[in-house]
Write an enzyme that holds these catalytic residues in place. Sequence first.
Site, PDB file in Angstrom:
ATOM      1  N   HIS A   1      -5.168  -3.085  -2.979  1.00  0.00           N
ATOM      2  CA  HIS A   1      -4.764  -2.245  -4.317  1.00  0.00           C
ATOM      3  C   HIS A   1      -4.779  -2.796  -5.453  1.00  0.00           C
ATOM      4  O   HIS A   1      -4.278  -2.046  -6.428  1.00  0.00           O
ATOM      5  CB  HIS A   1      -3.574  -1.434  -3.894  1.00  0.00           C
ATOM      6  CG  HIS A   1      -3.547  -0.865  -2.440  1.00  0.00           C
ATOM      7  ND1 HIS A   1      -4.122   0.545  -2.615  1.00  0.00           N
ATOM      8  CD2 HIS A   1      -3.480  -1.163  -1.262  1.00  0.00           C
ATOM      9  CE1 HIS A   1      -4.143   0.987  -1.291  1.00  0.00           C
ATOM     10  NE2 HIS A   1      -3.778  -0.042  -0.615  1.00  0.00           N
TER      11      HIS A   1
ATOM     12  N   SER B   1       0.709  -1.249  -0.040  1.00  0.00           N
ATOM     13  CA  SER B   1       0.123  -0.003  -0.082  1.00  0.00           C
ATOM     14  C   SER B   1       0.839   1.283  -0.069  1.00  0.00           C
ATOM     15  O   SER B   1       0.348   2.290  -0.625  1.00  0.00           O
ATOM     16  CB  SER B   1      -1.039   0.118   1.262  1.00  0.00           C
ATOM     17  OG  SER B   1      -0.251  -0.349   2.341  1.00  0.00           O
TER      18      SER B   1
ATOM     19  N   LYS C   1     -11.539   1.309  -2.303  1.00  0.00           N
ATOM     20  CA  LYS C   1     -10.559   1.722  -2.999  1.00  0.00           C
ATOM     21  C   LYS C   1     -11.073   1.696  -4.649  1.00  0.00           C
ATOM     22  O   LYS C   1     -11.850   2.669  -4.575  1.00  0.00           O
ATOM     23  CB  LYS C   1      -9.351   0.974  -2.722  1.00  0.00           C
ATOM     24  CG  LYS C   1      -8.964   1.373  -1.499  1.00  0.00           C
ATOM     25  CD  LYS C   1      -7.639   0.425  -0.724  1.00  0.00           C
ATOM     26  CE  LYS C   1      -7.357   1.001   0.678  1.00  0.00           C
ATOM     27  NZ  LYS C   1      -6.591   0.306   1.563  1.00  0.00           N
TER      28      LYS C   1
HETATM   29  C1  LIG Z   1      -6.473   0.079   2.955  1.00  0.00           C
HETATM   30  C2  LIG Z   1      -6.309  -1.202   3.282  1.00  0.00           C
HETATM   31  C3  LIG Z   1      -6.831  -2.180   4.184  1.00  0.00           C
HETATM   32  C4  LIG Z   1      -7.821  -1.684   4.787  1.00  0.00           C
HETATM   33  O1  LIG Z   1      -8.953  -1.659   4.251  1.00  0.00           O
HETATM   34  P1  LIG Z   1     -10.371  -0.725   4.296  1.00  0.00           P
HETATM   35  O2  LIG Z   1     -11.477  -1.308   3.885  1.00  0.00           O
HETATM   36  O3  LIG Z   1     -10.150   0.878   4.189  1.00  0.00           O
HETATM   37  O4  LIG Z   1     -10.362  -0.962   6.058  1.00  0.00           O
HETATM   38  C5  LIG Z   1      -6.519  -3.458   4.311  1.00  0.00           C
HETATM   39  N1  LIG Z   1      -5.304  -3.819   3.649  1.00  0.00           N
HETATM   40  C6  LIG Z   1      -4.468  -3.049   2.848  1.00  0.00           C
HETATM   41  C7  LIG Z   1      -3.402  -3.674   1.982  1.00  0.00           C
HETATM   42  C8  LIG Z   1      -4.844  -1.651   2.533  1.00  0.00           C
HETATM   43  O5  LIG Z   1      -4.357  -1.016   1.706  1.00  0.00           O
END
Ligand SMILES: *Cc1c(COP(=O)(O)O)cnc(C)c1O
Length: 389
Positions: free
Chosen positions: A203, A175, A235
């Site tokens: 992602h 991330s 995302k």
């Molecule tokens: C953003 C993210 C999460 C968390 O997801 P949310 O739905 O925003 O709580 C988990 N793992 C990774 C790798 C992320 O980038």
Amino acid sequence: MRDFAAELEQRRDQGLYRQRREVDSPQQPELVVDGRPMLAFCSNDYLGFANDPAIIEAARATLSSAGLGGGASHLICGHHRAHHELEQTVASFTGREDALFFSTGYMANMGVISALAGRGDTIFSDRLNHASIIDGCLLSRARIRRYPHGDTEALAEQLAGTEGHKVVVTDGVFSMDGDLAPLAELARLCRTHDALLVVDDAHGFGVLGEGGRGSLSACGLGQDDVPVVIGTLGKAFGTSGAFVAGSSLMMDYLVQKARTYIYTTSMPPAIAAASTASIRMAMAADDRRAHLRNLIDRFRRETQAMGYALMPSDTPIQPILIGGAAEAMALSRALEGHGIWVTAIRPPTVPQGESRLRVTLSAAHTEAHLDRLLQALAVCRQEIGLTAA
Ligand SMILES: *Cc1c(COP(=O)(O)O)cnc(C)c1O
């Protein structure tokens, strides 16, 4: 009692103090931030779906038919048909037998990891894994062995020297760096050492692979290679919540054991319906992915020519490596002076000395938006006296 005020003061002194900004517009490249127009390059809305009219309409229609609240947890009376339809859509999208809809990616990681490993077991976790994976590992009470980022040789040694139930967990796309885990090699190692591989592709989904099916699909890996895959819906899909996908047996096990699925109110059915619409749109969004690809390539070419240090990333996450927290903040502030919003990422989110500007690109950005970012980056380099990386 601890001196909380002094801790905050120390954070300020070290350039590590964090502040929230108030957005007063839908999520899109052009935002109103604290009352001022800004062009943002820091959201994870990779496909530009967060304010998409068709997805909003799917939510609105389900609000009318199903009401607002989830009412109770899935195992009491909160499991709505809209949730079921989303899970079926995710299963077919990911090429898995079944899927579960969690409230957030954070909750999915906490629940899944702590359900699949426990006291006496061992979890192997990439050193750069997301905070929610780290917390899931801690919650499980299993023994945690962190391996150097992407280092499959080190992991192989750790696996060979460990008895008992083993789980390997990794981000698909990291991330804060934007690079990919060595997924094919991880799958091979897990098979050799009888370890369970769990991949969090927060992602990758929507962005990578055929039809946006994520980094596993891009590497040709299926359910047999990676039994558990996790994705977030907040995302690229632009909605909210997260999913876990795998075999029917595995999903059944998680329904019994994943405490963050069992002991929490289900998401509003309208969010599930919006997510179903979004996944269907993402599968057909090759044009958006091609445009995004062009933006990424151009961004990398032109910033490197200016002398900025990028990271080995091929994804919409394109961090500019700065080093010191204060310097990263200075560049972020200078860009803000030009109406451009890119947040500085500092420790403890990234290691000491690796502060960076985490630039993220979206299919919603136009070439003209990118022009503005590149021009501002060129000018700000002079303004703050950045020389070497
Ligand atoms: C953003 C993210 C999460 C968390 O997801 P949310 O739905 O925003 O709580 C988990 N793992 C990774 C790798 C992320 O980038």
